[in-house]
Enzyme design. Structure first.
Site, PDB file in Angstrom:
ATOM      1  CB  CYS A  58      35.362  37.704  47.121  1.00 62.16           C
ATOM      2  SG  CYS A  58      34.480  36.346  46.380  1.00 62.16           S
ATOM      3  CB  CYS A 114      38.355  35.173  41.911  1.00 64.01           C
ATOM      4  SG  CYS A 114      36.748  35.695  42.570  1.00 64.01           S
TER       5      CYS A 114
END
Ligand SMILES: Cc1cc2nc3c(=O)[nH]c(=O)nc-3n(C[C@H](O)[C@H](O)[C@H](O)COP(=O)(O)OP(=O)(O)OC[C@H]3O[C@@H](n4cnc5c(N)ncnc54)[C@H](O)[C@@H]3O)c2cc1C
Length: 433
Positions: free
Chosen positions: A376, A196
């Site tokens: 994301c 991430c």
């Protein structure tokens, strides 16, 4: 139920199916086999694959190896570190997500021998396989930052959203204090591959937002130390974040990689092209260098010429099959592919591994491939996010074209992260999304 709650529940249901990209149910057609399949890692990718293979195969002996008793919903860490959820929000039991038909070995994998097709566990038990799926996630190497230790998180202005739900909660206490008192907030990311890559950026935005809400932004300086010449690997997203960072008054420094931290002096040292630079801080979110877990890194499975020293598994980026050991696959963060270290990517990789593996068992060619899908929800303030979705080619691939603009700060994109993502993630774990 109030209108607001009603509206949120409706949106959660509507968005739930797609918060990690459009829904993808498990295949129905079952294949008979006596193949022995070993999965290393029962996190997001491993649990999801175990469920899908158990549903898909008749008679297979499926074994999953993982010592971790707690399942951690890691996308929740950012919300915990923002005081919006308690630590328990991200914690469940690993065994809750695994199907009964799968054998569970509650140990770590200690050695992999792909020539002999065996995995040896921490206690020395040798497990043989016909097919191996590596889904061991990645390792946080805090010890590669001199002076850093997870025991420091929550003290002396040191936070780290990544280490655990408890560390995220301790980070929130430090961030809350910092945004009351003001001073220098120092944010950065490692130079290695990381899971991430949006998380360091989100937390910088959130800290700024809290300082503003409390009326303390005037006494707060925010420094973001980027490891390279850009803030994000996808050029169009990088440009958008660069503009927002400018608007929000962040002091962005490029080509800065944290190498040491001195908690006593509250100073971090960064390697830069001009030599080491010290930056003092009152609050910092330390994100450590990451690599594949040692058992993978020290095995014959990693790439020799890519991500050197980081140990990611040498797989074909489309089929996720190992280039040298065709009965080995990788899914999730540990896969050596150019994009895809998010839970959303795991959701798209797992059906590909399922398809390719089952086809191989059946003596056929697999048809599913992974296009690098990565998503994301880039939070820019409490209640606003940009839903960034992209592929290997850095194309933006929005799940809701014409409805949710990827580069706009929207409430609906925030809801994806705050409400819908966990429900979709849980469905993925059960192999249903
Ligand atoms: C702060 C933060 C925010 C994030 N935000 C998002 C987000 O908004 N959206 C999103 O999609 N993703 C997000 N992610 C990323 C996402 O959580 C991961 O990409 C995802 O969990 C990867 O799944 P995985 O199965 O590869 O690894 P994991 O879920 O980490 O599971 C790996 C498993 O392997 C096991 N393992 C490790 N070593 C061994 C061994 N030697 N033997 C056996 N088992 C082993 C571990 O115990 C673990 O259970 C975030 C992550 C973090 C940390």
């Amino acid at each position: 139920m109030s209108f607001e709650l009603d509206r949120r529940a409706f949106l959660a249901a509507a968005l739930g199916a797609t918060a990690l990209g459009a829904a993808r149910p498990a295949h129905a057609q079952r294949v008979a086999t006596s193949a022995k399949i070993v999965i290393i890692g029962a996190g997001a990718a491993g649990s999801s694959l175990a469920n899908r293979l158990a549903a898909r195969l008749d008679g297979a002996e499926i074994t999953i190896i993982d010592a971790r008793k707690r399942h951690l919903y890691q996308p929740g860490f950012t919300l915990i570190a923002s005081g919006l959820k308690p630590a328990g929000y991200s914690v469940s039991s690993t065994s809750d997500w695994l199907p009964r038909a799968v054998n569970r070995i509650e140990e770590g994998a200690a050695e992999i021998d792909p020539e002999a097709k065996t995995v040896t566990t921490d206690s020395g038990t040798q497990v043989s396989y016909d097919y191996l799926v590596v889904a061991a996630g990645l390792k946080l190497n805090y010890d590669q930052i001199e002076g850093m230790d997870v025991g420091l998180i929550g003290k002396d202005g040191i936070g780290s959203v990544y280490a655990s739900p408890e560390a995220a909660e301790a980070t929130w206490r430090e961030m809350d204090r910092f945004t009351d008192e003001g001073g220098v907030g120092l944010f950065s990311r490692p130079a290695t591959e990381m899971k991430c890559a949006g998380a360091p950026l989100k937390y910088t935005f959130l800290t700024d937002d809290y300082a503003r809400r409390k009326g303390n932004r005037g006494k707060t300086e925010i420094i973001y130390a980027a490891h390279s010449k850009s803030l994000f690997g996808v050029p169009i997203v990088n440009e958008k974040v660069r503009m927002l960072y400018g608007e929000r008054g962040f002091d962005t420094r490029y080509e800065h990689v944290m190498k040491a931290i001195d908690p006593g002096r509250k100073v971090a040292t960064f390697a830069t092209p001009e030599g080491d630079r010290e930056i003092p801080f009152d609050f910092t979110n330390v994100i450590p260098p990451m690599s594949a877990p040692d058992v993978i890194r020290n095995s014959p499975l990693p790439w020799a010429d890519k991500w050197v020293g980081q140990g990611y598994v040498e797989v074909d980026q489309y089929t996720l099959r190992h280039n040298r050991y065709p009965e080995v696959f990788a899914a999730g963060d540990v896969a050596g592919v150019p994009k895809g270290k998010t839970a959303a990517s795991a959701k798209w990789q797992v059906p590909v591994v399922e398809d390719q593996l089952v086809a191989q068992i059946a003596g056929q060619e697999g048809t599913e491939t992974y296009n690098g899908y990565t998503s994301c929800p880039l939070i820019t303030r409490v209640g606003r996010a940009m839903l960034i979705e992209f592929d290997y080619k850095n194309n933006l691939v929005p799940s809701f074209p014409g409805v949710i603009a990827p580069l706009e700060e929207l409430w609906v994109s925030w809801l994806m992260k705050e409400i819908a993502l966990k429900a979709t993630y849980n469905a993925m774990l059960r192999g249903r999304a």
